[in-house]
Design an enzyme around this catalytic site. Structure first.
Site, PDB file in Angstrom:
ATOM      1  N   ASP A   1       2.005   5.223  -0.289  1.00 24.08           N
ATOM      2  CA  ASP A   1       1.508   6.514   0.207  1.00 24.08           C
ATOM      3  C   ASP A   1       1.184   7.480  -0.925  1.00 24.08           C
ATOM      4  OD1 ASP A   1       1.603   6.165   2.979  1.00 24.08           O
ATOM      5  OD2 ASP A   1       3.768   6.461   2.995  1.00 24.08           O
TER       6      ASP A   1
ATOM      7  N   ARG B   1       0.861  -1.181   0.000  1.00 27.81           N
ATOM      8  CA  ARG B   1       0.000   0.000   0.000  1.00 27.81           C
ATOM      9  C   ARG B   1       0.890   1.221   0.000  1.00 27.81           C
ATOM     10  NH1 ARG B   1      -3.366  -1.736   5.108  1.00 27.81           N
ATOM     11  NH2 ARG B   1      -1.288  -2.531   5.545  1.00 27.81           N
TER      12      ARG B   1
ATOM     13  N   ARG C   1      11.394   5.401   2.995  1.00 23.94           N
ATOM     14  CA  ARG C   1      11.591   6.861   3.027  1.00 23.94           C
ATOM     15  C   ARG C   1      12.400   7.289   4.248  1.00 23.94           C
ATOM     16  NH1 ARG C   1       5.639   9.105   2.327  1.00 23.94           N
ATOM     17  NH2 ARG C   1       6.696  11.009   3.009  1.00 23.94           N
TER      18      ARG C   1
ATOM     19  N   TYR D   1      11.810  -1.818  -3.806  1.00 22.98           N
ATOM     20  CA  TYR D   1      11.551  -0.387  -4.009  1.00 22.98           C
ATOM     21  C   TYR D   1      12.791   0.281  -4.604  1.00 22.98           C
ATOM     22  CZ  TYR D   1       7.270  -0.260  -1.124  1.00 22.98           C
ATOM     23  OH  TYR D   1       6.003  -0.422  -0.636  1.00 22.98           O
TER      24      TYR D   1
END
Lengths: 255, 255
Positions: free
Chosen positions: A52, A50, A198, A111
């Site tokens: 952001d 999921r 992040r 990622y």
């Protein structure tokens, strides 16, 4: 009911994130509505991750169940036609067994985080990279990143909104490479905490600027305390690259 | 007056092209107005190339003359601040001699054309690539492209609006490479005719689909007739990559 696996590319800028929200557009809602328009049924999407608001995907994996008989290719083309002009596209669709689950069968997630290390604003990469105007030492970032690889309690790098049961995760890869002004950070794990990538990138940026040493990054990890976080990087540079499934076979428990 | 060389990146989507137009926004106008806002003087920009509507630039080179004393870095930062939120950025600025001319001193121009060879619409690359859904043979395109390399009359590949004195140009490089679904076509020459790259790419796409042979591409070139053109590729995939100047020295005639 037939279960379909979908591979989805999207630009996260116009969305509140992947997950359906009461008060704003989401990628999930966009695809569910497109599928419903094609099949005449309510559709519920499940995804490997999921993301952001503002985070992108090169290839998110999701699944959806549909009662109406429909070929995978026709489903893909139909959803894509309905999604226009939103920056979301189904790249591939295939039938999978009912036991296959985009989230629970997933054994690896990858990622990519992109930093543009330059003074000038971003024209072509606006919203697709984090611009850092001060010089970054990518080699120092790469060395320090290895402190985070392995099995750790990542509480420091976890959003207060994270819903994971445990803050302990195994980070399989964290690699920093530079090509000109572009610094790319690849991260691989079975799963990640909310904001983990992040938050790791934000702290690596401090290392790259010379504000933190690798030891200080290690101390932040050891602190197991969100207050020890140096910086959370903006969503712009983050891309969900790939979800992996066992041997690329659809049913993990069938082997 | 001080002459400044500017390196400019832009996303061509919101613009009618590089050149100032009476009835629509242009990159030239945007930068000229930003420079005028900083200096209080009317500014006139000269560029190495004039790109069409929807064509992008990784590094266009331009120059501008300014009477007010100003440091190059301050000019760059000031223009960039005024350009916001347009997708145009000055990547570098430096003083050059009065004889240096962004267009007339330029001895080489390089373009890149990007094709995404896939069925699904483009989400992340919308407006930044040409989507071709039928399979393309990039090796065949690369072989056929060599027919166009060298000194030729490129009338077939020239827009009827082209203002060049002669249709004879020397194409130094035309290279087709594939990486997954992405096909990149690089083109280098001292200068190009209007629409030349897009017209060459359009015809190479016909070769990639098997509709044209390399011989048919050669026959189209030999025809020296715009009517022999197979197809003009859309602007979306075209990027002005670089302008070259002699030995990177500013004055070609001073050596």
């Amino acid at each position: 009911m037939t279960r379909f696996r979908l591979t989805v590319e999207f630009d996260g800028r116009p969305f509140m994130g992947w997950q359906r929200q009461a008060h704003g557009p989401s990628v999930q809602q966009a695809i569910e509505e497109a599928a419903a328009a094609i099949t005449g049924e309510a559709a519920v999407l499940h995804a490997a991750g999921r993301t952001d608001a503002g985070v992108h995907a090169l290839a998110m994996t999701a699944h959806v169940e549909i009662a109406k008989p429909i070929a995978a290719e026709r489903l893909m083309d139909g959803i894509n036609a309905k999604l226009r002009p939103l920056p979301v596209a189904v790249l591939a669709a295939s039938q999978v067994p009912d036991e296959w689950h985009a989230r629970f069968s997933c054994i690896g997630r990858r990622y990519l985080y992109r930093i543009r290390n330059r003074r000038a604003p971003l024209a072509l990469d606006a919203g697709r990279a984090w611009r850092v105007p001060v010089p970054l030492d990518a080699d120092a970032m790469q060395r320090a990143a290895q402190v985070l690889v392995g099995r750790h309690d990542f509480t420091t790098f976890r959003s207060v909104h994270c819903q994971a049961e445990s803050p302990v995760k195994t980070l399989d890869l964290l690699r920093v490479t530079r090509s000109g002004e572009l610094i790319e950070i690849e991260a691989e794990a079975r799963s990640f905490l909310h904001h983990q990538v992040r938050s790791m990138v934000g702290c690596l940026q401090l290392v790259g600027r010379g504000k933190w040493s690798a030891d200080e990054l290690g101390a932040a990890l050891q602190a197991r305390d969100r207050a020890a976080l140096g910086l959370n990087a903006p969503p712009d540079g983050l891309f969900f690259v790939e979800a992996r499934y066992p041997d690329d076979l659809p049913i993990p428990n069938s082997r």
